[in-house]
Design an enzyme around this catalytic site. Structure first.
Site, PDB file in Angstrom:
ATOM      1  N   GLU A  91       0.840  -1.214   0.000  1.00 47.30           N
ATOM      2  CA  GLU A  91       0.000   0.000   0.000  1.00 47.30           C
ATOM      3  C   GLU A  91       0.865   1.250   0.000  1.00 47.30           C
ATOM      4  OE1 GLU A  91      -3.201  -0.316  -0.605  1.00 47.30           O
ATOM      5  OE2 GLU A  91      -2.790  -2.458  -0.529  1.00 47.30           O
ATOM      6  N   TRP A 102       1.736   1.685  -3.487  1.00 51.69           N
ATOM      7  CA  TRP A 102       0.627   2.291  -4.259  1.00 51.69           C
ATOM      8  C   TRP A 102       0.663   3.806  -4.114  1.00 51.69           C
ATOM      9  CZ3 TRP A 102      -2.414   0.843  -8.044  1.00 51.69           C
ATOM     10  CH2 TRP A 102      -2.781  -0.491  -8.189  1.00 51.69           C
ATOM     11  N   TRP A 116     -21.406  10.904 -20.201  1.00 48.52           N
ATOM     12  CA  TRP A 116     -21.826  10.806 -18.800  1.00 48.52           C
ATOM     13  C   TRP A 116     -23.210  11.391 -18.610  1.00 48.52           C
ATOM     14  CZ3 TRP A 116     -18.824   7.583 -16.470  1.00 48.52           C
ATOM     15  CH2 TRP A 116     -17.456   7.547 -16.743  1.00 48.52           C
ATOM     16  N   ASN A 135     -10.575   2.107   2.618  1.00 45.44           N
ATOM     17  CA  ASN A 135     -10.243   1.908   1.202  1.00 45.44           C
ATOM     18  C   ASN A 135     -11.281   1.072   0.458  1.00 45.44           C
ATOM     19  OD1 ASN A 135      -8.378   2.131  -1.085  1.00 45.44           O
ATOM     20  ND2 ASN A 135      -8.191  -0.081  -0.833  1.00 45.44           N
ATOM     21  N   TRP A 190     -16.452  10.764 -13.079  1.00 44.61           N
ATOM     22  CA  TRP A 190     -15.636  10.509 -11.884  1.00 44.61           C
ATOM     23  C   TRP A 190     -15.091  11.793 -11.269  1.00 44.61           C
ATOM     24  CZ3 TRP A 190     -10.563  12.130 -12.197  1.00 44.61           C
ATOM     25  CH2 TRP A 190     -10.002  12.263 -13.461  1.00 44.61           C
ATOM     26  N   TRP A 201      -9.756   7.247  -8.043  1.00 42.28           N
ATOM     27  CA  TRP A 201     -10.970   7.508  -8.827  1.00 42.28           C
ATOM     28  C   TRP A 201     -10.842   6.973 -10.246  1.00 42.28           C
ATOM     29  CZ3 TRP A 201     -15.857   8.596  -7.846  1.00 42.28           C
ATOM     30  CH2 TRP A 201     -16.178   8.975  -6.549  1.00 42.28           C
TER      31      TRP A 201
HETATM   32  C1  LIG Z   1     -11.573   6.507  -4.908  1.00 44.82           C
HETATM   33  C2  LIG Z   1     -10.389   6.505  -3.975  1.00 44.82           C
HETATM   34  C3  LIG Z   1      -9.892   7.718  -3.502  1.00 44.82           C
HETATM   35  C4  LIG Z   1      -8.791   7.742  -2.627  1.00 44.82           C
HETATM   36  N1  LIG Z   1      -8.316   8.953  -2.187  1.00 44.82           N
HETATM   37  C5  LIG Z   1      -7.231   8.988  -1.367  1.00 44.82           C
HETATM   38  C6  LIG Z   1      -6.707  10.228  -0.924  1.00 44.82           C
HETATM   39  O1  LIG Z   1      -7.187  11.301  -1.274  1.00 44.82           O
HETATM   40  N2  LIG Z   1      -5.647  10.190  -0.065  1.00 44.82           N
HETATM   41  C7  LIG Z   1      -5.068   9.015   0.340  1.00 44.82           C
HETATM   42  O2  LIG Z   1      -4.103   9.049   1.106  1.00 44.82           O
HETATM   43  N3  LIG Z   1      -5.531   7.836  -0.098  1.00 44.82           N
HETATM   44  C8  LIG Z   1      -6.595   7.785  -0.926  1.00 44.82           C
HETATM   45  N4  LIG Z   1      -7.069   6.571  -1.355  1.00 44.82           N
HETATM   46  C9  LIG Z   1      -6.336   5.346  -0.988  1.00 44.82           C
HETATM   47  C10 LIG Z   1      -6.782   4.645   0.310  1.00 44.82           C
HETATM   48  O3  LIG Z   1      -8.155   4.478   0.324  1.00 44.82           O
HETATM   49  C11 LIG Z   1      -6.346   5.387   1.566  1.00 44.82           C
HETATM   50  O4  LIG Z   1      -4.976   5.715   1.495  1.00 44.82           O
HETATM   51  C12 LIG Z   1      -6.548   4.517   2.813  1.00 44.82           C
HETATM   52  O5  LIG Z   1      -7.891   4.138   2.920  1.00 44.82           O
HETATM   53  C13 LIG Z   1      -6.101   5.288   4.032  1.00 44.82           C
HETATM   54  O6  LIG Z   1      -6.318   4.559   5.203  1.00 44.82           O
HETATM   55  P1  LIG Z   1      -5.105   3.999   6.066  1.00 44.82           P
HETATM   56  O7  LIG Z   1      -4.135   5.103   6.339  1.00 44.82           O
HETATM   57  O8  LIG Z   1      -5.689   3.297   7.216  1.00 44.82           O
HETATM   58  O9  LIG Z   1      -4.436   3.020   5.029  1.00 44.82           O
HETATM   59  P2  LIG Z   1      -3.538   1.712   5.196  1.00 44.82           P
HETATM   60  O10 LIG Z   1      -4.308   0.598   4.629  1.00 44.82           O
HETATM   61  O11 LIG Z   1      -2.993   1.570   6.554  1.00 44.82           O
HETATM   62  O12 LIG Z   1      -2.336   2.003   4.163  1.00 44.82           O
HETATM   63  C14 LIG Z   1      -1.136   2.682   4.563  1.00 44.82           C
HETATM   64  C15 LIG Z   1      -0.904   3.886   3.693  1.00 44.82           C
HETATM   65  O13 LIG Z   1      -0.687   3.495   2.346  1.00 44.82           O
HETATM   66  C16 LIG Z   1      -1.256   4.458   1.462  1.00 44.82           C
HETATM   67  N5  LIG Z   1      -2.300   3.796   0.675  1.00 44.82           N
HETATM   68  C17 LIG Z   1      -3.086   2.783   1.054  1.00 44.82           C
HETATM   69  N6  LIG Z   1      -3.879   2.388   0.048  1.00 44.82           N
HETATM   70  C18 LIG Z   1      -3.597   3.192  -0.981  1.00 44.82           C
HETATM   71  C19 LIG Z   1      -4.084   3.291  -2.311  1.00 44.82           C
HETATM   72  N7  LIG Z   1      -5.013   2.455  -2.785  1.00 44.82           N
HETATM   73  N8  LIG Z   1      -3.585   4.247  -3.104  1.00 44.82           N
HETATM   74  C20 LIG Z   1      -2.629   5.089  -2.655  1.00 44.82           C
HETATM   75  N9  LIG Z   1      -2.126   5.039  -1.417  1.00 44.82           N
HETATM   76  C21 LIG Z   1      -2.597   4.105  -0.589  1.00 44.82           C
HETATM   77  C22 LIG Z   1      -1.836   5.564   2.337  1.00 44.82           C
HETATM   78  O14 LIG Z   1      -0.875   6.573   2.461  1.00 44.82           O
HETATM   79  C23 LIG Z   1      -2.075   4.842   3.649  1.00 44.82           C
HETATM   80  O15 LIG Z   1      -2.070   5.689   4.760  1.00 44.82           O
HETATM   81  C24 LIG Z   1      -8.174   6.526  -2.240  1.00 44.82           C
HETATM   82  C25 LIG Z   1      -8.687   5.311  -2.730  1.00 44.82           C
HETATM   83  C26 LIG Z   1      -9.773   5.303  -3.579  1.00 44.82           C
HETATM   84  C27 LIG Z   1     -10.295   3.988  -4.092  1.00 44.82           C
END
Ligand SMILES: Cc1cc2nc3c(=O)[nH]c(=O)nc-3n(C[C@H](O)[C@H](O)[C@H](O)COP(=O)(O)OP(=O)(O)OC[C@H]3O[C@@H](n4cnc5c(N)ncnc54)[C@H](O)[C@@H]3O)c2cc1C
Length: 496
Positions: free
Chosen positions: A287, A290, A318, A358, A376, A399
């Protein structure tokens, strides 16, 4: 020699690359500066939640600096003009900062550099926001990666043992410089009404959140628990990574310590983890990768910031053809009143806390695009206005992935069914009941599709469909056929 450190997305003292370099090069004579950019605060996608989190993190930063006899100098206005002014007043030789990679940040930083250098003030920028940046990872033909898995493979092949930096020693600031700083305002004073219950900001809190994630066993159980929004199974570090109250290296080093990989050596990138604990940390590192991937994509493909990454999808049509209906559907989505409980619970969590899990981010994004047939970008912008962790790279990437228009996207023909997703990832409706109280007494059998409750059950559950909770605003199967038809009508092309 005196050096200004310009804080931006790095609101911490420990493991701060530019700050440590400034301290080293100036023998601790660092002037810590943050510029409250009034232009940014008036931007279209500014979120009260992020302003609040940032201001709280600035307070913590200032407190920590004061413990060393230093201070955070807060300036308000245009960063170029303010940095020139403070550099002159401080007699500073240079301004150091950590790089940011969004199109807007790159443009601003170029302007700031030119302004400073035209006055004979040196600038130096550093890699800090990510572990690998810009052109450090490229395909064998020297092109940027556009698919996650090979990017991740290259990332893991290159990374070694990482030892985060400590806090640098800083010297006290002269009183005349301290006087130049403005007080840190409240969100209210800046004109923002914060209605959400937000996570706390600051470096100490970030370290606490990371420790709790590890010590509670959630990191070890991450691969098993991360998809269930009803469980505290993820780190909640996203706002901290967004504002740099923690660094990605600190996160990565903590995960590696849990994994106990034999560094330095190249390890296999495919499921190397043999036991559960390792699998958890391994998938958490994924993650973090990502996060870097989406920062990298926006850097290499800035057009994706406002347009489809895959331009072939610019031709997708759309909306329903009725702007009033589209507006009503969008409002129902924003307010969590679509009649699909998992969607509504997630949107209410977002509205009330500034954060969303997520799995549910994917579900609500898919729903907006594939069920409501809305662009989107509408959802992306709403997320940016509500999220405490709103980040241009991750939000745009997420997105476009859900819409099927991005890099490595979910193919357009794979469409989330919101009821099946709900059954799978919130089987007992724990998450739904927490955020949609009118469904609290609905039996498990109907919790994912309450409109199927017979009238007697509705009466017993105290939830009359159409009165206490809406009937579904669209029919999933009908909308699915329609969006498939629209996507099929345009031909996807790989982006070069
Ligand atoms: C439509 C959509 C919009 C999103 N918008 C954002 C946003 O604006 N900001 C954001 O930080 N994340 C975003 N995410 C990714 C992800 O949902 C969040 O980072 C995550 O839910 C944050 O929770 P956590 O810190 O507990 O994550 P954890 O699961 O603990 O992951 C650790 C860290 O990894 C990064 N991470 C995790 N998943 C992703 C991912 N899929 N893509 C990129 N980085 C990731 C984040 O920095 C996160 O804090 C988005 C995902 C989707 C599907």
């Amino acid at each position: 020699m005196r050096i200004i450190h310009w804080f931006r997305r790095d609101l911490r003292l420990s493991d701060n690359t530019a700050l440590s370099a400034a301290a080293r090069d100036s023998d601790g004579n660092v002037v810590p500066v943050f510029v409250l950019d009034e232009g940014l605060l008036r931007g279209r996608d500014v979120a009260p939640a992020r302003v609040q989190f940032m201001l709280e993190s600035l307070h913590v930063l200032d407190d920590t600096l004061r413990q060393q006899g230093s201070r955070l100098i807060l300036l308000r206005g245009d960063p170029a003009a303010e940095l020139v002014r403070i550099a002159r007043a401080a007699g500073a030789d240079a301004v150091y900062f950590n790089r940011d990679y969004t199109p807007a940040a790159l443009k601003r930083d170029k302007r700031v550099r030119l302004a400073l250098e035209s006055q004979g003030i040196r600038t130096a920028s550093f890699k800090d926001l990510v572990i690998f940046e810009e052109d450090e990872l490229l395909t064998s033909s020297g092109q940027p990666f556009t698919v996650f898995t090979p990017f991740k493979k290259a990332w893991l092949m290159r990374v070694g043992k990482i030892q985060p930096l400590g806090k640098p020693a800083l010297k006290p600031l002269p009183e005349d410089l301290v006087q130049r700083g403005a007080p840190i305002p409240t969100a209210n004073e800046l004109g923002f009404a914060v209605t959400q219950t937000l996570p706390r900001g600051g470096e100490l809190e970030a370290q606490r959140v990371l420790s709790r994630f590890i010590e509670s066993g959630a990191m070890a159980a991450y691969s098993k628990q991360r998809d269930y929004p009803g469980i505290e199974g993820t780190s909640r570090l996203s706002p901290h990574l967004r504002f740099g109250t923690i660094s990605p290296r600190q996160c990565y080093a903590a995960a590696v310590a849990t994994l106990d990989y034999p560094f330095p050596s190249k390890r296999s990138f495919s499921p190397a983890a043999t036991d559960e604990k390792k699998a958890g940390a391994d998938s958490w590192i994924s993650e973090l990768i990502w996060r870097e991937f989406y920062i990298y994509i926006l850097y290499h493909f800035p057009h994706a910031n406002h347009a489809n990454f895959n331009r072939a999808y610019d031709a997708v049509h759309w909306g329903s053809g009725d702007p009033a209906l589209d507006e009503a559907r969008f409002q129902a989505w924003c307010e969590g009143k679509t009649g699909y409980p998992i969607v509504d619970a997630a949107m209410r969590q977002l509205n009330q806390t500034g954060w969303m899990h997520n799995r549910t981010r994917m579900i609500v994004a898919s729903f907006l695009v594939k069920d409501l047939l809305l662009d989107w970008r509408l959802g992306e912008s709403y997320f940016m206005r509500m999220l405490v962790d709103g980040d241009p790279g991750a939000n745009n990437g997420g997105w476009q992935w859900a819409a099927g228009t991005g890099t490595d996207a979910q193919p357009y023909f794979r469409i989330f069914n919101p009821v099946l997703q709900s059954e799978r990832f919130d089987p007992q409706g724990v998450f739904i009941r927490r955020w949609v109280p009118e469904l609290a007494r609905v039996p498990d059998l109907y919790i994912h599709a309450p409109h199927t409750m017979p009238p007697t059950v509705q009466a017993q559950a105290g939830c009359r469909i159409g009165k206490d909770y809406p009937a579904p605003i669209v029919d999933h199967n009908t909308q699915k056929e329609e969006i498939l038809r629209r996507f099929k009508a345009v031909k996807s092309e790989p982006v070069r």
